[in-house]
Motif scaffolding. Structure first.
Motif, PDB file in Angstrom:
ATOM      1  N   LYS A 118       3.284  -5.413   8.111  1.00  0.00           N
ATOM      2  CA  LYS A 118       2.127  -6.274   7.831  1.00  0.00           C
ATOM      3  C   LYS A 118       0.949  -5.455   7.323  1.00  0.00           C
ATOM      4  O   LYS A 118       0.213  -5.902   6.438  1.00  0.00           O
ATOM      5  CB  LYS A 118       1.715  -7.037   9.088  1.00  0.00           C
ATOM      6  N   GLU A 119       0.777  -4.259   7.860  1.00  0.00           N
ATOM      7  CA  GLU A 119      -0.334  -3.401   7.452  1.00  0.00           C
ATOM      8  C   GLU A 119      -0.161  -2.918   6.006  1.00  0.00           C
ATOM      9  O   GLU A 119      -1.140  -2.777   5.276  1.00  0.00           O
ATOM     10  CB  GLU A 119      -0.415  -2.194   8.389  1.00  0.00           C
ATOM     11  N   LEU A 120       1.071  -2.682   5.593  1.00  0.00           N
ATOM     12  CA  LEU A 120       1.341  -2.172   4.252  1.00  0.00           C
ATOM     13  C   LEU A 120       1.407  -3.267   3.188  1.00  0.00           C
ATOM     14  O   LEU A 120       1.185  -3.010   2.013  1.00  0.00           O
ATOM     15  CB  LEU A 120       2.657  -1.385   4.239  1.00  0.00           C
ATOM     16  N   LEU A 121       1.718  -4.494   3.592  1.00  0.00           N
ATOM     17  CA  LEU A 121       1.867  -5.611   2.663  1.00  0.00           C
ATOM     18  C   LEU A 121       0.498  -6.200   2.330  1.00  0.00           C
ATOM     19  O   LEU A 121      -0.292  -6.506   3.219  1.00  0.00           O
ATOM     20  CB  LEU A 121       2.761  -6.694   3.278  1.00  0.00           C
ATOM     21  N   LYS A 122       0.230  -6.348   1.045  1.00  0.00           N
ATOM     22  CA  LYS A 122      -1.034  -6.941   0.603  1.00  0.00           C
ATOM     23  C   LYS A 122      -0.732  -8.160  -0.257  1.00  0.00           C
ATOM     24  O   LYS A 122      -0.307  -8.052  -1.411  1.00  0.00           O
ATOM     25  CB  LYS A 122      -1.864  -5.930  -0.196  1.00  0.00           C
ATOM     26  N   VAL A 155       0.857  -1.174   0.000  1.00  0.00           N
ATOM     27  CA  VAL A 155       0.000   0.000   0.000  1.00  0.00           C
ATOM     28  C   VAL A 155       0.899   1.230   0.000  1.00  0.00           C
ATOM     29  O   VAL A 155       1.933   1.256   0.668  1.00  0.00           O
ATOM     30  CB  VAL A 155      -0.899  -0.007   1.264  1.00  0.00           C
ATOM     31  N   GLU A 156       0.519   2.270  -0.753  1.00  0.00           N
ATOM     32  CA  GLU A 156       1.297   3.499  -0.732  1.00  0.00           C
ATOM     33  C   GLU A 156       1.278   4.082   0.673  1.00  0.00           C
ATOM     34  O   GLU A 156       0.263   4.064   1.358  1.00  0.00           O
ATOM     35  CB  GLU A 156       0.726   4.511  -1.718  1.00  0.00           C
ATOM     36  N   SER A 157       2.421   4.602   1.089  1.00  0.00           N
ATOM     37  CA  SER A 157       2.543   5.117   2.444  1.00  0.00           C
ATOM     38  C   SER A 157       3.645   6.154   2.499  1.00  0.00           C
ATOM     39  O   SER A 157       4.631   6.059   1.755  1.00  0.00           O
ATOM     40  CB  SER A 157       2.861   3.970   3.411  1.00  0.00           C
ATOM     41  N   GLU A 158       3.504   7.129   3.398  1.00  0.00           N
ATOM     42  CA  GLU A 158       4.561   8.122   3.598  1.00  0.00           C
ATOM     43  C   GLU A 158       5.805   7.482   4.215  1.00  0.00           C
ATOM     44  O   GLU A 158       6.869   8.068   4.246  1.00  0.00           O
ATOM     45  CB  GLU A 158       4.073   9.289   4.463  1.00  0.00           C
ATOM     46  N   LYS A 159       5.686   6.257   4.689  1.00  0.00           N
ATOM     47  CA  LYS A 159       6.827   5.558   5.283  1.00  0.00           C
ATOM     48  C   LYS A 159       7.640   4.782   4.260  1.00  0.00           C
ATOM     49  O   LYS A 159       8.708   4.278   4.565  1.00  0.00           O
ATOM     50  CB  LYS A 159       6.359   4.619   6.385  1.00  0.00           C
TER      51      LYS A 159
END
Length: 161
Positions: free
Chosen positions: A35-39, A3-7
């Motif tokens: 885990k939250e960013l990985l899909k 997921v796109e993220s500022e991190k």
């Protein structure tokens, strides 16, 4: 995918070599954030469980960390398991953060003082051009000094993931 993220400045899922390559902010990502960013997706799977070897949700994901994804389908005993190795670009010393010491390690490697492992070499290639040079150390320093400028530099096409 991620997921796109500022991190994250960038990411790549290499299914051929079972590697997840991430370009993170200097503070890194915790296991929970990762885990939250990985899909992950799997055909005919109801759930996919993600576990990191030897890490808790509050630990930083360091270069070389290992992740296991287990796909399950309700009513079926058989599961599909895929193991991934995490490459954190710039995290040469594998502590989960990007620091000046990482750039220094590249410089030491370039003058022949030290030799990198394969995982360190992959993390050192911060612009993903299949070689490590002083530009990679400079890129780490740029990231440390000014994250927003670093992201601008990437969007100008200087790095391809």
């Amino acid at each position: 995918t991620f997921v796109e993220s500022e991190k994250l400045a960038g990411s790549l899922v290499n299914v051929t070599d079972n590697m997840l390559v991430v370009d993170t902010q200097i503070a890194g990502l915790t296991v929970a954030e990762f885990k939250e960013l990985l899909k992950l997706e799997a055909n005919n799977a109801d759930t996919i469980e993600v576990e990191f070897e030897g890490l808790t949700n509050s630990d930083l994901v360091a270069n070389g960390s290992k992740l296991t994804a287990t796909a399950r389908r309700e009513g079926v005993e058989e599961v599909d398991v895929v193991n991934y190795q995490i490459i954190v670009l710039g995290d040469i010393n594998a502590n989960g953060r990007i620091e000046v010491g990482d750039a220094v390690l590249i410089s030491r490697m370039l003058v022949g003082e030290i030799t990198f492992s394969d995982i360190q070499s992959m993390a050192a290639d911060t612009n993903c051009n299949a070689r490590t040079d002083i530009g990679d150390a400079t890129r780490i320093a740029s990231k440390i000094v000014d994250w927003e400028n670093y992201e601008t530099m990437l969007s100008a096409g200087n790095v391809v993931y």
